[in-house]
Write a protein that holds these residues in place. Structure first.
Motif, PDB file in Angstrom:
ATOM      1  N   UNK A  37      23.574 -12.394 -12.265  1.00  0.00           N
ATOM      2  CA  UNK A  37      25.033 -12.422 -12.136  1.00  0.00           C
ATOM      3  C   UNK A  37      25.649 -13.392 -13.139  1.00  0.00           C
ATOM      4  N   UNK A  38      25.014 -14.547 -13.298  1.00  0.00           N
ATOM      5  CA  UNK A  38      25.491 -15.551 -14.248  1.00  0.00           C
ATOM      6  C   UNK A  38      25.453 -15.014 -15.674  1.00  0.00           C
ATOM      7  N   UNK A  39      24.333 -14.423 -16.068  1.00  0.00           N
ATOM      8  CA  UNK A  39      24.179 -13.910 -17.435  1.00  0.00           C
ATOM      9  C   UNK A  39      25.167 -12.787 -17.710  1.00  0.00           C
ATOM     10  N   UNK A  40      25.359 -11.892 -16.735  1.00  0.00           N
ATOM     11  CA  UNK A  40      26.276 -10.772 -16.936  1.00  0.00           C
ATOM     12  C   UNK A  40      27.717 -11.231 -17.123  1.00  0.00           C
ATOM     13  N   UNK A  41      28.013 -12.437 -16.654  1.00  0.00           N
ATOM     14  CA  UNK A  41      29.372 -12.948 -16.796  1.00  0.00           C
ATOM     15  C   UNK A  41      29.588 -13.804 -18.028  1.00  0.00           C
ATOM     16  N   UNK A  42      28.537 -13.952 -18.847  1.00  0.00           N
ATOM     17  CA  UNK A  42      28.657 -14.794 -20.030  1.00  0.00           C
ATOM     18  C   UNK A  42      29.405 -14.083 -21.153  1.00  0.00           C
ATOM     19  N   UNK A  43      30.119 -14.854 -21.949  1.00  0.00           N
ATOM     20  CA  UNK A  43      30.710 -14.346 -23.175  1.00  0.00           C
ATOM     21  C   UNK A  43      29.672 -14.344 -24.282  1.00  0.00           C
ATOM     22  N   UNK A  44      30.079 -14.049 -25.524  1.00  0.00           N
ATOM     23  CA  UNK A  44      29.124 -13.966 -26.631  1.00  0.00           C
ATOM     24  C   UNK A  44      28.443 -15.287 -26.968  1.00  0.00           C
ATOM     25  N   UNK A  45      29.146 -16.410 -26.769  1.00  0.00           N
ATOM     26  CA  UNK A  45      28.552 -17.703 -27.074  1.00  0.00           C
ATOM     27  C   UNK A  45      28.470 -17.946 -28.572  1.00  0.00           C
ATOM     28  N   UNK A  46      28.214 -19.167 -28.958  1.00  0.00           N
ATOM     29  CA  UNK A  46      28.126 -19.502 -30.377  1.00  0.00           C
ATOM     30  C   UNK A  46      27.313 -20.774 -30.555  1.00  0.00           C
ATOM     31  N   UNK A  47      26.732 -20.909 -31.730  1.00  0.00           N
ATOM     32  CA  UNK A  47      26.035 -22.132 -32.092  1.00  0.00           C
ATOM     33  C   UNK A  47      27.050 -23.143 -32.595  1.00  0.00           C
ATOM     34  N   UNK A  48      26.682 -24.429 -32.589  1.00  0.00           N
ATOM     35  CA  UNK A  48      27.610 -25.411 -33.141  1.00  0.00           C
ATOM     36  C   UNK A  48      27.548 -25.358 -34.667  1.00  0.00           C
ATOM     37  N   UNK A  49      28.468 -26.051 -35.318  1.00  0.00           N
ATOM     38  CA  UNK A  49      28.606 -25.932 -36.775  1.00  0.00           C
ATOM     39  C   UNK A  49      27.349 -26.360 -37.520  1.00  0.00           C
ATOM     40  N   UNK A  50      26.670 -27.404 -37.040  1.00  0.00           N
ATOM     41  CA  UNK A  50      25.449 -27.861 -37.701  1.00  0.00           C
ATOM     42  C   UNK A  50      24.351 -26.810 -37.594  1.00  0.00           C
ATOM     43  N   UNK A  51      24.263 -26.143 -36.441  1.00  0.00           N
ATOM     44  CA  UNK A  51      23.238 -25.114 -36.260  1.00  0.00           C
ATOM     45  C   UNK A  51      23.535 -23.881 -37.096  1.00  0.00           C
ATOM     46  N   UNK A  52      24.804 -23.514 -37.179  1.00  0.00           N
ATOM     47  CA  UNK A  52      25.189 -22.385 -38.026  1.00  0.00           C
ATOM     48  C   UNK A  52      24.820 -22.672 -39.482  1.00  0.00           C
ATOM     49  N   UNK A  53      25.079 -23.902 -39.928  1.00  0.00           N
ATOM     50  CA  UNK A  53      24.734 -24.279 -41.298  1.00  0.00           C
ATOM     51  C   UNK A  53      23.223 -24.262 -41.513  1.00  0.00           C
ATOM     52  N   UNK A  54      22.470 -24.664 -40.491  1.00  0.00           N
ATOM     53  CA  UNK A  54      21.005 -24.632 -40.575  1.00  0.00           C
ATOM     54  C   UNK A  54      20.505 -23.205 -40.781  1.00  0.00           C
ATOM     55  N   UNK A  55      21.078 -22.258 -40.048  1.00  0.00           N
ATOM     56  CA  UNK A  55      20.681 -20.857 -40.185  1.00  0.00           C
ATOM     57  C   UNK A  55      21.065 -20.326 -41.561  1.00  0.00           C
ATOM     58  N   UNK A  56      22.271 -20.633 -42.004  1.00  0.00           N
ATOM     59  CA  UNK A  56      22.717 -20.167 -43.323  1.00  0.00           C
ATOM     60  C   UNK A  56      21.827 -20.702 -44.435  1.00  0.00           C
ATOM     61  N   UNK A  57      21.510 -21.981 -44.355  1.00  0.00           N
ATOM     62  CA  UNK A  57      20.678 -22.601 -45.387  1.00  0.00           C
ATOM     63  C   UNK A  57      19.282 -21.981 -45.396  1.00  0.00           C
ATOM     64  N   UNK A  58      18.756 -21.703 -44.231  1.00  0.00           N
ATOM     65  CA  UNK A  58      17.415 -21.111 -44.152  1.00  0.00           C
ATOM     66  C   UNK A  58      17.373 -19.771 -44.876  1.00  0.00           C
ATOM     67  N   UNK A  59      18.305 -18.878 -44.562  1.00  0.00           N
ATOM     68  CA  UNK A  59      18.261 -17.548 -45.169  1.00  0.00           C
ATOM     69  C   UNK A  59      18.723 -17.560 -46.628  1.00  0.00           C
ATOM     70  N   UNK A  60      19.518 -18.545 -47.008  1.00  0.00           N
ATOM     71  CA  UNK A  60      19.921 -18.649 -48.408  1.00  0.00           C
ATOM     72  C   UNK A  60      18.742 -18.996 -49.304  1.00  0.00           C
ATOM     73  N   UNK A  61      17.756 -19.716 -48.756  1.00  0.00           N
ATOM     74  CA  UNK A  61      16.615 -20.162 -49.546  1.00  0.00           C
ATOM     75  C   UNK A  61      15.331 -19.416 -49.190  1.00  0.00           C
ATOM     76  N   UNK A  62      15.411 -18.430 -48.286  1.00  0.00           N
ATOM     77  CA  UNK A  62      14.213 -17.694 -47.881  1.00  0.00           C
ATOM     78  C   UNK A  62      13.697 -16.858 -49.039  1.00  0.00           C
ATOM     79  N   UNK A  63      12.388 -16.865 -49.224  1.00  0.00           N
ATOM     80  CA  UNK A  63      11.777 -16.072 -50.279  1.00  0.00           C
ATOM     81  C   UNK A  63      10.321 -15.797 -49.915  1.00  0.00           C
ATOM     82  N   UNK A  64       9.647 -15.007 -50.759  1.00  0.00           N
ATOM     83  CA  UNK A  64       8.245 -14.704 -50.506  1.00  0.00           C
ATOM     84  C   UNK A  64       8.077 -13.391 -49.772  1.00  0.00           C
ATOM     85  N   UNK A  65       6.864 -13.193 -49.257  1.00  0.00           N
ATOM     86  CA  UNK A  65       6.526 -11.961 -48.575  1.00  0.00           C
ATOM     87  C   UNK A  65       7.301 -11.822 -47.255  1.00  0.00           C
TER      88      UNK A  65
END
Length: 351
Positions: free
Chosen positions: A72-100
């Motif tokens: 019931x709790x989960x079904x009532x949740x909105x989309x949610x979001x990461x904080x700004x530092x975490x969003x930047x961490x994800x962006x930086x990771x994929x910006x520099x991702x390379x290899x196989x």
């Protein structure tokens, strides 16, 4: 349930997630600031327990959520979001991702675990649903050949070709026929489904046709796997379960790749983003929840990213992390045209 009882239930779930301690009426009143008496809250807690949303570990204790309460709790949740530092961490990771692709997916599992402190799983579905984006026959020297297929999912298949059985084949592999055979394979296979029987019309050149046939035979023998699993942060869940037996059960599941891949694929196919306890369909995960989201290439689901934790996991954070990472991974895999991946695969094989 009415709005007040929904508020009480939400307070109990959020408090239990944070503290892992049964929640009483005083704590609920402090969290919610409801303008009612403690007796009213106690009545609401009793009603929620009677309806199956809460349980009482023992007399005079507070309440804890049940599976139904978490659902019931989960079904009532909105989309949610990461904080700004975490969003930047994800962006930086994929910006520099390379290899196989395998390295990217393995690193992605560790990123997701670092964001949430839960065990993270990234699955690349088997390639039988993929189409071939690029095909290349590579001369590794010494009569050794390698077929490199870059799939629509971004995955790379490498299949060695046996040419040692015939001196004529070895000679053909060392000559210009390898380049010609590579061009024939690329033109004939690009855009075709990997699950289909791969055949190519003969060119009339004996050496080229012999190498093409050898490559196709090797591909036919090298059936696509059920799916590849990358697990990150297994150690992070060791402190999340009070009973050693529960932890042992969870770790035993993570060691069974086919079991995990099948579970996650089932959840994605059923359209579930969160499976709580028995909803996973696996008894060893009765005290766990799984949060999962697919990732796509060209609009086609090619795998999933997910988190595994206790049923009292931080669902808003987990949902936000999984969906953010899945979208970024989809964008990252959809960028290339396959040629760089094929060249990288060939260099890796040569090494």
């Amino acid at each position: 349930m009415d709005e007040r009882r929904a508020t009480v239930l939400r307070a109990v779930v959020e408090s239990f997630i944070e503290s892992a301690q049964p929640v009483g009426s005083a704590a609920v009143l402090e969290m919610t600031r409801l303008d009612v008496s403690p007796a009213t809250v106690r009545n609401d807690l009793a009603a929620l327990e009677a309806d199956g949303y809460l349980a009482q570990p023992h007399t005079s204790a507070g309440r804890v959520p049940t599976e139904a309460g978490y659902r019931c709790f989960v079904d009532g949740l909105g989309p949610g979001s990461l904080d700004s530092a975490e969003v930047q961490q994800v962006r930086a990771f994929f910006a520099h991702a390379q290899g196989q692709i395998s390295e990217l997916l393995s690193d992605t599992s560790r990123l997701l675990s670092d964001l949430t402190e839960y065990a993270a799983m990234v699955v690349a579905h088997s390639h039988d649903r993929d189409t071939i984006r690029s095909a290349q026959l590579v001369d590794l020297g010494g009569g050794r050949l390698l077929v490199v297929l870059v799939m629509s999912s971004g995955a790379v298949e490498r299949t060695y070709v046996d040419v040692y059985s015939s001196p004529e084949m070895v000679a053909a592999a060392q000559g210009p026929a390898t380049g010609a055979a590579s061009a024939v394979l690329h033109e004939a296979l690009t855009g075709r489904a990997r699950s289909r029987r791969l055949d190519v019309r003969a060119t009339g050149d004996a050496a080229t046709d012999a190498l093409v046939d050898a490559a196709l035979s090797a591909l036919a023998a090298d059936e696509p796997a059920t799916g590849d699993l990358y697990v990150g942060g297994t150690a992070k869940i060791t402190g999340q379960f009070e009973a050693v037996s529960s932890l042992r059960s969870v770790l035993s599941v993570l060691e069974e790749q086919l079991m995990v891949v099948t579970l996650l694929r089932s959840l994605v196919d059923r359209g579930l983003s969160v499976a709580i306890g028995s909803e996973t369909g696996m008894q060893p995960l009765a005290e766990c929840s799984v949060v999962v989201a697919p990732y796509e290439v060209d609009g086609e689901t090619v795998g999933s990213v997910s988190l595994l934790g206790p049923t009292r996991m931080d669902y808003p954070k987990a949902l936000a992390a999984v969906h953010t990472v899945s979208r970024r991974l989809s964008a990252s895999l959809g960028d290339g045209d396959g040629a760089p991946a094929a060249a990288s695969a060939a260099r890796s094989a040569e090494d």
